[in-house]
Write a protein that holds these residues in place. Structure first.
Motif, PDB file in Angstrom:
ATOM      1  N   UNK A   1     -29.813   8.239   4.541  1.00  0.00           N
ATOM      2  CA  UNK A   1     -28.744   8.371   5.466  1.00  0.00           C
ATOM      3  C   UNK A   1     -29.145   7.582   6.711  1.00  0.00           C
ATOM      4  N   UNK A   2     -30.580   7.851   7.219  1.00  0.00           N
ATOM      5  CA  UNK A   2     -31.055   7.029   8.572  1.00  0.00           C
ATOM      6  C   UNK A   2     -31.230   5.741   8.147  1.00  0.00           C
ATOM      7  N   UNK A   3     -31.662   5.397   6.967  1.00  0.00           N
ATOM      8  CA  UNK A   3     -31.829   3.900   6.640  1.00  0.00           C
ATOM      9  C   UNK A   3     -30.587   2.957   6.558  1.00  0.00           C
ATOM     10  N   UNK A   4     -29.587   3.925   6.005  1.00  0.00           N
ATOM     11  CA  UNK A   4     -28.168   3.263   5.986  1.00  0.00           C
ATOM     12  C   UNK A   4     -27.568   3.135   7.266  1.00  0.00           C
ATOM     13  N   UNK A   5     -27.761   4.092   8.010  1.00  0.00           N
ATOM     14  CA  UNK A   5     -27.104   4.021   9.624  1.00  0.00           C
ATOM     15  C   UNK A   5     -27.898   2.905  10.253  1.00  0.00           C
ATOM     16  N   UNK A   6     -29.035   2.802  10.053  1.00  0.00           N
ATOM     17  CA  UNK A   6     -29.723   1.472  10.882  1.00  0.00           C
ATOM     18  C   UNK A   6     -29.300   0.097  10.216  1.00  0.00           C
ATOM     19  N   UNK A   7     -29.074   0.240   8.935  1.00  0.00           N
ATOM     20  CA  UNK A   7     -28.588  -1.202   8.011  1.00  0.00           C
ATOM     21  C   UNK A   7     -27.193  -1.578   8.880  1.00  0.00           C
ATOM     22  N   UNK A   8     -26.447  -0.268   9.059  1.00  0.00           N
ATOM     23  CA  UNK A   8     -24.950  -0.637   9.657  1.00  0.00           C
ATOM     24  C   UNK A   8     -25.181  -0.817  11.199  1.00  0.00           C
ATOM     25  N   UNK A   9     -25.912  -0.279  11.859  1.00  0.00           N
ATOM     26  CA  UNK A   9     -26.122  -0.544  13.309  1.00  0.00           C
ATOM     27  C   UNK A   9     -26.723  -1.881  13.634  1.00  0.00           C
ATOM     28  N   UNK A  10     -27.788  -2.245  12.734  1.00  0.00           N
ATOM     29  CA  UNK A  10     -28.702  -3.384  13.086  1.00  0.00           C
ATOM     30  C   UNK A  10     -28.192  -4.633  12.414  1.00  0.00           C
TER      31      UNK A  10
ATOM     32  N   UNK B   1     -29.938  -4.779   9.421  1.00  0.00           N
ATOM     33  CA  UNK B   1     -30.862  -4.798   8.489  1.00  0.00           C
ATOM     34  C   UNK B   1     -31.703  -3.581   8.794  1.00  0.00           C
ATOM     35  N   UNK B   2     -32.286  -2.709   7.794  1.00  0.00           N
ATOM     36  CA  UNK B   2     -32.909  -1.812   8.051  1.00  0.00           C
ATOM     37  C   UNK B   2     -34.392  -1.768   8.200  1.00  0.00           C
ATOM     38  N   UNK B   3     -34.802  -1.113   9.539  1.00  0.00           N
ATOM     39  CA  UNK B   3     -36.264  -1.500   9.669  1.00  0.00           C
ATOM     40  C   UNK B   3     -37.271  -1.062   8.441  1.00  0.00           C
ATOM     41  N   UNK B   4     -38.233  -1.687   8.128  1.00  0.00           N
ATOM     42  CA  UNK B   4     -39.314  -1.504   7.332  1.00  0.00           C
ATOM     43  C   UNK B   4     -40.169  -0.309   7.483  1.00  0.00           C
TER      44      UNK B   4
END
Length: 194
Positions: A180-189, A191-194
């Motif tokens: 969920x955190x990865x998907x939230x980061x993808x939506x907000x930024x 791309x997801x942080x590595x």
């Protein structure tokens, strides 16, 4: 003519030896059976089976399984499998289960008799005194002590099963939180942080 028939006292030693070997193996069998019950509960509720690492060969098998699981991205079931295989507190709970099984097996054994020999000499006369003692109080309280150890063993088994289920639930929750955190980061930024 068989040796045991010609020497009846050796027959008693053979029977005593067989009883000692049988009682010595009880704790291991009880511990294994209890772990099998815990593993069956874990398999039924989580879909994964824990392993009790008792030897270097077991540790190598677990390491090979972990390496294979960690070679590819983990799903929630794989994450639970890794957590159950790689948790030292869980291995400690299994060891406590084995100790509780040994203590329970010991509680069912009657106390050992005591033997003492004494050589007495008085006025050029030699006398040997032999004394056999038995702890009667321990023998009388054997059923009570065995009942207490039965309850301790059941508690250890339930604690181990609860520990397995708690680790599985926490791991699953952590996996979903991470996704969920990865998907939230993808939506907000974007791309997801590595």
């Amino acid at each position: 003519m068989p040796i045991l028939k010609s020497y009846p006292r050796w027959r008693g030693f053979g029977v005593a030896g067989a009883v000692v070997l049988l009682l010595g193996g009880c704790a291991g069998a009880i511990g294994e059976r209890a772990f099998t019950e815990v593993a069956a509960t874990a398999k039924e509720r989580t879909g994964q089976t824990p392993r009790w690492i008792k030897s270097d060969a077991d540790a190598q098998d677990v390491r090979a399984t972990l390496d294979a699981l960690l070679a590819s991205p983990l799903g929630p079931d794989d994450a639970v499998h890794v957590a159950l295989l790689n948790n030292r507190r869980l291995q400690a709970a299994f060891a406590e289960l084995g100790i509780a099984a040994a203590e329970m097996a010991q509680a069912y054994r009657p106390p050992n008799p005591g033997f003492s020999f004494q050589r007495l000499s008085r006025n050029n006369a030699l006398a040997i005194e032999r004394v056999v003692t038995l702890d009667v109080l321990a023998l009388v309280t054997l059923p009570l002590v065995a009942g207490i150890e039965d309850r301790r063993f059941e508690r250890a088994k339930l604690r181990a099963a609860n520990h397995v289920l708690a680790i599985a639930a926490q791991t699953r929750q952590a996996w979903y939180s991470a996704v969920a955190a990865k998907q939230t980061a993808t939506l907000a930024y974007g791309s997801a942080p590595k």
